[in-house]
Write a protein that holds these residues in place. Structure first.
Motif, PDB file in Angstrom:
ATOM      1  N   THR A  67       0.744  -1.243  -0.114  1.00  0.00           N
ATOM      2  CA  THR A  67      -0.052   0.050   0.053  1.00  0.00           C
ATOM      3  C   THR A  67       0.884   1.323   0.065  1.00  0.00           C
ATOM      4  OG1 THR A  67      -1.921  -1.029   1.279  1.00  0.00           O
ATOM      5  CG2 THR A  67      -1.672   1.343   1.342  1.00  0.00           C
ATOM      6  N   ARG A  68       1.970   1.341   0.917  1.00  0.00           N
ATOM      7  CA  ARG A  68       2.781   2.305   0.898  1.00  0.00           C
ATOM      8  C   ARG A  68       3.449   2.682  -0.475  1.00  0.00           C
ATOM      9  NH1 ARG A  68       5.592   0.585   4.823  1.00  0.00           N
ATOM     10  NH2 ARG A  68       4.246   1.410   6.526  1.00  0.00           N
ATOM     11  N   LEU A  69       3.893   1.671  -1.194  1.00  0.00           N
ATOM     12  CA  LEU A  69       4.568   1.821  -2.212  1.00  0.00           C
ATOM     13  C   LEU A  69       3.480   2.449  -3.500  1.00  0.00           C
ATOM     14  CD1 LEU A  69       6.960  -1.184  -2.528  1.00  0.00           C
ATOM     15  CD2 LEU A  69       7.626   1.025  -2.188  1.00  0.00           C
ATOM     16  N   VAL A  70       2.312   1.853  -3.460  1.00  0.00           N
ATOM     17  CA  VAL A  70       1.391   2.282  -4.718  1.00  0.00           C
ATOM     18  C   VAL A  70       0.872   3.669  -4.415  1.00  0.00           C
ATOM     19  CG1 VAL A  70      -1.015   1.856  -5.215  1.00  0.00           C
ATOM     20  CG2 VAL A  70       0.354  -0.100  -4.935  1.00  0.00           C
ATOM     21  N   VAL A  71       0.543   3.931  -3.184  1.00  0.00           N
ATOM     22  CA  VAL A  71      -0.006   5.438  -2.706  1.00  0.00           C
ATOM     23  C   VAL A  71       1.317   6.256  -2.974  1.00  0.00           C
ATOM     24  CG1 VAL A  71      -0.950   6.884  -0.956  1.00  0.00           C
ATOM     25  CG2 VAL A  71      -1.636   4.525  -1.172  1.00  0.00           C
ATOM     26  N   GLY A  97      -1.277   5.504   3.866  1.00  0.00           N
ATOM     27  CA  GLY A  97      -2.257   6.129   2.951  1.00  0.00           C
ATOM     28  C   GLY A  97      -3.532   5.407   2.180  1.00  0.00           C
ATOM     29  N   ALA A  98      -3.851   4.261   2.702  1.00  0.00           N
ATOM     30  CA  ALA A  98      -5.149   3.522   2.071  1.00  0.00           C
ATOM     31  C   ALA A  98      -6.313   4.637   2.343  1.00  0.00           C
ATOM     32  CB  ALA A  98      -5.141   2.260   2.961  1.00  0.00           C
ATOM     33  N   SER A  99      -7.126   4.521   1.164  1.00  0.00           N
ATOM     34  CA  SER A  99      -8.447   5.155   1.193  1.00  0.00           C
ATOM     35  C   SER A  99      -9.421   4.500   2.344  1.00  0.00           C
ATOM     36  CB  SER A  99      -8.834   5.332  -0.040  1.00  0.00           C
ATOM     37  OG  SER A  99      -8.075   5.993  -0.834  1.00  0.00           O
ATOM     38  N   GLY A 100      -9.359   3.603   2.627  1.00  0.00           N
ATOM     39  CA  GLY A 100     -10.201   2.903   3.700  1.00  0.00           C
ATOM     40  C   GLY A 100     -10.107   1.539   3.723  1.00  0.00           C
TER      41      GLY A 100
END
Length: 212
Positions: A67-71, A97-100
């Protein structure tokens, strides 16, 4: 608008079920499948989906790191899947930074609604859960934000930040501040950009920390 999704889940049966459910929605297209976090990041870089549905516990690279890398690379929004409500992995993913997040036992209708919500650029955390997250993020050991960071915001943008602190959606912000929903969405984007925040959750935490 078709929402392009990458599904990242290490259990093949669960992944197949998610793909089947999402594929039944006319406005959602599953463009890739990953059995681990490393592959999820590779697919996000290659396919540039709108959203990655990310399991948090996966081999090779866990969902939090992925998630950290994608965001951080601006590849896609991330909607986290977890077995346990508000476990340590969820906190880590939201910090990244996930949106939910969604529980894996979410029914088909709610899963599709969730993907559509995040696909519109809105976070997916109910106000009650947001308050619990804020309590975790704003723990005593965590440094309190300096109010000076708000100097970059206009008065209207401060009002939007305050509304985010309540866990409101774009539609709810629009009603609260008497503006069009599209205008609310624009203000939210500007607030996140000016404050260098990765998600609405982080904005909510900041608003609470600053008492606005």
């Amino acid at each position: 608008m078709t929402i392009r999704v990458v599904v990242a889940e290490d259990q093949s049966a669960v992944r197949a079920g998610l793909v089947l459910i999402l594929g039944s929605a006319p406005d959602i297209e599953v463009v890739g499948e990953a059995a681990d976090g490393e592959r999820a990041v590779e697919l996000a870089r290659e396919l540039r989906p709108n959203l990655v549905l990310m399991d948090v516990q996966m081999p090779r690279m866990d969902g939090v790191t992925a998630t950290r890398l994608v965001v951080s690379e601006g590849l896609a929004d991330v909607l986290v899947l977890t077995t346990f409500d508000l476990d340590e992995y969820v906190f880590g993913a939201l910090r990244a930074g996930a949106s939910g997040f969604l529980l894996k036992d979410t029914d088909a209708k709610d899963l599709i609604t969730a993907v559509r919500t995040v696909g519109r650029g809105e976070g997916l955390i109910a106000p009650a859960v947001t308050r619990r997250l804020i309590a975790e993020f704003a723990a005593p050991s965590r440094p309190v934000a300096d109010a000076a960071v708000l100097d970059v915001l206009t008065p209207r943008e401060r009002e939007v930040l305050s509304a985010l602190g309540l866990g409101l959606s774009n539609a709810e912000i629009a009603v609260r501040l008497d503006m069009a929903e599209a205008t609310a969405k624009t203000h939210v984007s500007k607030v996140l950009g000016k404050l260098e925040l990765r998600s609405r959750v982080q904005a909510a935490v900041l608003a609470q920390e600053l008492g606005i």
